[in-house]
Design a protein around this motif. Structure first.
Motif, PDB file in Angstrom:
ATOM      1  N   ASN A   1      -3.733   8.541  14.082  1.00  0.00           N
ATOM      2  CA  ASN A   1      -4.664   8.754  12.964  1.00  0.00           C
ATOM      3  C   ASN A   1      -4.116   8.136  11.687  1.00  0.00           C
ATOM      4  N   SER A   2      -4.974   7.402  10.980  1.00  0.00           N
ATOM      5  CA  SER A   2      -4.634   6.890   9.653  1.00  0.00           C
ATOM      6  C   SER A   2      -3.407   5.967   9.640  1.00  0.00           C
ATOM      7  N   CYS A   3      -3.163   5.339  10.764  1.00  0.00           N
ATOM      8  CA  CYS A   3      -1.998   4.460  10.895  1.00  0.00           C
ATOM      9  C   CYS A   3      -2.402   3.028  10.493  1.00  0.00           C
TER      10      CYS A   3
ATOM     11  N   ALA B   1       0.863  -1.195   0.000  1.00  0.00           N
ATOM     12  CA  ALA B   1       0.000   0.000   0.000  1.00  0.00           C
ATOM     13  C   ALA B   1       0.893   1.237   0.000  1.00  0.00           C
ATOM     14  N   GLY B   2       0.276   2.391   0.079  1.00  0.00           N
ATOM     15  CA  GLY B   2       1.028   3.638   0.213  1.00  0.00           C
ATOM     16  C   GLY B   2       1.592   4.174  -1.086  1.00  0.00           C
ATOM     17  N   HIS B   3       2.348   5.255  -0.941  1.00  0.00           N
ATOM     18  CA  HIS B   3       2.897   5.950  -2.110  1.00  0.00           C
ATOM     19  C   HIS B   3       4.058   5.191  -2.732  1.00  0.00           C
ATOM     20  N   ILE B   4       4.156   5.275  -4.057  1.00  0.00           N
ATOM     21  CA  ILE B   4       5.296   4.709  -4.774  1.00  0.00           C
ATOM     22  C   ILE B   4       5.921   5.837  -5.607  1.00  0.00           C
TER      23      ILE B   4
ATOM     24  N   LEU C   1     -10.112  -3.631  -4.054  1.00  0.00           N
ATOM     25  CA  LEU C   1      -9.971  -3.890  -2.615  1.00  0.00           C
ATOM     26  C   LEU C   1     -10.536  -2.725  -1.790  1.00  0.00           C
ATOM     27  N   ASN C   2     -10.326  -1.495  -2.288  1.00  0.00           N
ATOM     28  CA  ASN C   2     -10.825  -0.317  -1.554  1.00  0.00           C
ATOM     29  C   ASN C   2     -12.341  -0.299  -1.411  1.00  0.00           C
ATOM     30  N   GLY C   3     -13.026  -0.998  -2.333  1.00  0.00           N
ATOM     31  CA  GLY C   3     -14.495  -0.954  -2.302  1.00  0.00           C
ATOM     32  C   GLY C   3     -15.129  -2.165  -1.623  1.00  0.00           C
TER      33      GLY C   3
ATOM     34  N   GLN D   1     -12.967  15.917   3.515  1.00  0.00           N
ATOM     35  CA  GLN D   1     -14.001  15.431   2.588  1.00  0.00           C
ATOM     36  C   GLN D   1     -13.489  14.227   1.789  1.00  0.00           C
ATOM     37  N   LYS D   2     -12.220  14.295   1.363  1.00  0.00           N
ATOM     38  CA  LYS D   2     -11.630  13.185   0.607  1.00  0.00           C
ATOM     39  C   LYS D   2     -11.585  11.926   1.481  1.00  0.00           C
ATOM     40  N   CYS D   3     -11.149  12.104   2.727  1.00  0.00           N
ATOM     41  CA  CYS D   3     -11.086  10.956   3.645  1.00  0.00           C
ATOM     42  C   CYS D   3     -12.484  10.401   3.908  1.00  0.00           C
TER      43      CYS D   3
ATOM     44  N   VAL E   1      -3.447  -3.041   7.045  1.00  0.00           N
ATOM     45  CA  VAL E   1      -4.815  -2.766   7.519  1.00  0.00           C
ATOM     46  C   VAL E   1      -4.839  -1.374   8.143  1.00  0.00           C
ATOM     47  N   LYS E   2      -5.570  -0.465   7.519  1.00  0.00           N
ATOM     48  CA  LYS E   2      -5.611   0.923   8.025  1.00  0.00           C
ATOM     49  C   LYS E   2      -6.643   1.001   9.149  1.00  0.00           C
ATOM     50  N   MET E   3      -6.201   1.421  10.319  1.00  0.00           N
ATOM     51  CA  MET E   3      -7.042   1.331  11.505  1.00  0.00           C
ATOM     52  C   MET E   3      -7.870   2.598  11.759  1.00  0.00           C
TER      53      MET E   3
ATOM     54  N   PHE F   1     -11.964  -0.365  10.389  1.00  0.00           N
ATOM     55  CA  PHE F   1     -10.670  -0.565   9.710  1.00  0.00           C
ATOM     56  C   PHE F   1     -10.950  -0.890   8.248  1.00  0.00           C
ATOM     57  N   ARG F   2      -9.918  -0.772   7.406  1.00  0.00           N
ATOM     58  CA  ARG F   2     -10.045  -1.271   6.039  1.00  0.00           C
ATOM     59  C   ARG F   2      -8.741  -1.939   5.621  1.00  0.00           C
ATOM     60  N   ILE F   3      -8.872  -2.933   4.757  1.00  0.00           N
ATOM     61  CA  ILE F   3      -7.671  -3.578   4.232  1.00  0.00           C
ATOM     62  C   ILE F   3      -7.187  -2.704   3.084  1.00  0.00           C
ATOM     63  N   SER F   4      -6.012  -2.087   3.255  1.00  0.00           N
ATOM     64  CA  SER F   4      -5.499  -1.170   2.228  1.00  0.00           C
ATOM     65  C   SER F   4      -4.823  -1.909   1.097  1.00  0.00           C
ATOM     66  N   GLY F   5      -4.243  -3.048   1.404  1.00  0.00           N
ATOM     67  CA  GLY F   5      -3.566  -3.831   0.365  1.00  0.00           C
ATOM     68  C   GLY F   5      -3.032  -5.106   0.965  1.00  0.00           C
TER      69      GLY F   5
HETATM   70  O1  LIG Z   1      -3.599  10.079  -2.685  1.00  0.00           O
HETATM   71  P1  LIG Z   1      -4.392   8.827  -2.635  1.00  0.00           P
HETATM   72  O2  LIG Z   1      -5.814   8.998  -3.050  1.00  0.00           O
HETATM   73  O3  LIG Z   1      -3.716   7.661  -3.275  1.00  0.00           O
HETATM   74  O4  LIG Z   1      -4.556   8.489  -1.089  1.00  0.00           O
HETATM   75  C1  LIG Z   1      -3.498   7.955  -0.298  1.00  0.00           C
HETATM   76  C2  LIG Z   1      -3.997   6.666   0.278  1.00  0.00           C
HETATM   77  O5  LIG Z   1      -4.273   5.753  -0.757  1.00  0.00           O
HETATM   78  P2  LIG Z   1      -5.688   5.064  -0.936  1.00  0.00           P
HETATM   79  O6  LIG Z   1      -6.128   5.503  -2.275  1.00  0.00           O
HETATM   80  O7  LIG Z   1      -6.597   5.526   0.168  1.00  0.00           O
HETATM   81  O8  LIG Z   1      -5.365   3.631  -0.835  1.00  0.00           O
HETATM   82  C3  LIG Z   1      -2.965   6.069   1.201  1.00  0.00           C
HETATM   83  O9  LIG Z   1      -3.517   4.912   1.770  1.00  0.00           O
HETATM   84  P3  LIG Z   1      -2.649   3.598   1.925  1.00  0.00           P
HETATM   85  O10 LIG Z   1      -1.485   3.952   2.822  1.00  0.00           O
HETATM   86  O11 LIG Z   1      -2.248   3.205   0.562  1.00  0.00           O
HETATM   87  O12 LIG Z   1      -3.585   2.674   2.566  1.00  0.00           O
HETATM   88  C4  LIG Z   1      -2.643   7.030   2.343  1.00  0.00           C
HETATM   89  O13 LIG Z   1      -3.809   7.230   3.121  1.00  0.00           O
HETATM   90  C5  LIG Z   1      -2.192   8.350   1.801  1.00  0.00           C
HETATM   91  O14 LIG Z   1      -2.106   9.262   2.852  1.00  0.00           O
HETATM   92  P4  LIG Z   1      -0.909   9.268   3.892  1.00  0.00           P
HETATM   93  O15 LIG Z   1       0.275   8.593   3.284  1.00  0.00           O
HETATM   94  O16 LIG Z   1      -1.449   8.495   5.047  1.00  0.00           O
HETATM   95  O17 LIG Z   1      -0.686  10.688   4.167  1.00  0.00           O
HETATM   96  C6  LIG Z   1      -3.212   8.909   0.816  1.00  0.00           C
HETATM   97  O18 LIG Z   1      -2.640  10.063   0.265  1.00  0.00           O
HETATM   98  P5  LIG Z   1      -3.321  11.459   0.442  1.00  0.00           P
HETATM   99  O19 LIG Z   1      -4.635  11.411  -0.199  1.00  0.00           O
HETATM  100  O20 LIG Z   1      -3.441  11.666   1.906  1.00  0.00           O
HETATM  101  O21 LIG Z   1      -2.347  12.339  -0.215  1.00  0.00           O
END
Ligand SMILES: O=P(O)(O)O[C@@H]1[C@@H](OP(=O)(O)O)[C@H](OP(=O)(O)O)[C@H](O)[C@H](OP(=O)(O)O)[C@H]1OP(=O)(O)O
Ligand SMILES: Nc1ncnc2c1ncn2[C@@H]1O[C@H](COP(=O)(O)OP(=O)(O)O)[C@@H](O)[C@H]1O
Length: 284
Positions: free
Chosen positions: A218-220, A11-14, A155-157, A116-118, A99-101, A132-136
């Motif tokens: 938060n968002s951990c 999960a997360g940024h690449i 998976l997000n849905g 709003q995005k969250c 798993v995002k808690m 919680f949600r399974i992020s990946g």
């Molecule tokens: O940018 P997106 O839409 O890919 O969202 C990221 C999330 O991806 P998602 O699409 O929810 O799986 C991403 O979620 P994952 O870590 O991939 O579960 C993070 O929430 C990320 O925010 P931050 O690293 O916690 O600051 C989120 O980044 P920000 O929206 O906070 O920039």
């Protein structure tokens, strides 16, 4: 220093659009780019505080990656990175789940646009409904002898039934890409159960979260890891770890109800799967 992209990031940024992504070296370290928007700063502040917080017991500290400070990484155009323990460096065929808690991934201090995005993501996933949600996740398929990763957008849905299925797939040995085959949950008891298993570790963390008021996570995410190389010999090397502290705030003497609630809910899902796989093996 030879650095490369991690093989099993779930999960997360690449690295994308000129922005650096996480890297790993061959000495067991994970380099996470310092994110803009004060996120990087917040994460560093958390690691500095946590590393020097003498009130965090050693048995809880082991659930967090070891922190090695920050470093400018030349091969990534001098980007500043947080240097952490690579949680997977000692695994050869790891299955990993992120798993995002929490039942909310936003917090009042964030911008209205971010909230709003969250909120949209939280409502679309099981964050609001289950806490919680399974992020990946990525799992080793013992039939195909390869790793399998579900599509992140799908998976997000997923809803509650999808979460149950994913948690079963995660501990199954059969062909996972085939949607018609039922996951066999072959490794449920060795991964989720036992005195070193995931459930025991989650319960230990829960005891700490019932009391700790230092931080609000938060968002951990919780990462769940196990080793496929040795699982068939009964050695799962199952581990629970916490990652992503880019939105951690001071707890100011208040229990982190958001994380704790999600953790209790996640524990119930894991316990149900263990229970149903025990019932199944009694019937066989
Ligand atoms: O940018 P997106 O839409 O890919 O969202 C990221 C999330 O991806 P998602 O699409 O929810 O799986 C991403 O979620 P994952 O870590 O991939 O579960 C993070 O929430 C990320 O925010 P931050 O690293 O916690 O600051 C989120 O980044 P920000 O929206 O906070 O920039
Ligand atoms: N210390 C680590 N060791 C190994 N893998 C990690 C580590 N930290 C994070 N990861 C991997 O990177 C992913 C994203 O990490 P995270 O800290 O959530 O980044 P982001 O802030 O971009 O969401 C995790 O899902 C996991 O697969």
């Amino acid at each position: 220093m030879h650095l490369k992209a991690p093989e099993h990031q779930v999960a997360g940024h690449i690295a994308k659009d000129g922005k650096p992504g996480p890297l790993v070296d061959d000495k067991g370290r994970f380099f996470k780019p310092l994110q803009g928007d004060s996120r990087g700063e917040i994460e560093v502040k958390f690691y500095e505080s946590f590393s020097s917080n003498t009130e965090v017991p050693a048995h809880i500290r082991r659930y967090f990656p070891v922190y090695h400070g920050t470093q400018a990484v030349e091969s990534s155009d001098g980007a500043a990175m947080i240097v952490l323990e690579n949680l997977l460096s000692k695994y050869s065929k790891p299955s990993v789940m992120d798993v995002k808690m929490g039942s909310r991934t936003w917090y009042p201090e964030a911008s209205e646009e971010y909230i709003q995005k969250c909120l949209r993501k939280d409502a679309r996933s099981t964050t609001v409904s289950s806490g919680f949600r399974i992020s990946g996740f990525e799992v080793y398929d013992h039939k195909e002898l390869s790793f399998w990763k579900p599509d992140r957008k799908l998976l997000n849905g997923i809803k509650v039934d999808g979460v149950r299925l994913a948690l079963r797939k995660f501990v199954s040995s059969n062909t996972l890409s085939d949607t018609s085959s039922k996951p066999d949950s072959a490794f449920a008891s060795s991964v989720y159960g036992g005195s070193n298993g995931i459930l025991t570790q989650l319960l230990e963390l829960k005891t700490w979260f019932e009391n700790q008021t230092f931080y609000h996570f938060n968002s951990c995410s919780i990462l769940i890891i196990y080793e496929n190389e040795s699982i068939q010999d009964g050695d799962a090397r199952a581990q629970v770890k916490l990652v992503d502290f880019a939105h951690v705030h001071d707890g100011n003497g208040v229990i982190d109800h958001n994380f704790l609630g999600g953790l209790c809910s996640f524990i119930n899902f894991v316990r149900d799967i263990l229970q149903s796989s025990d019932d199944q093996s009694t019937q066989d």
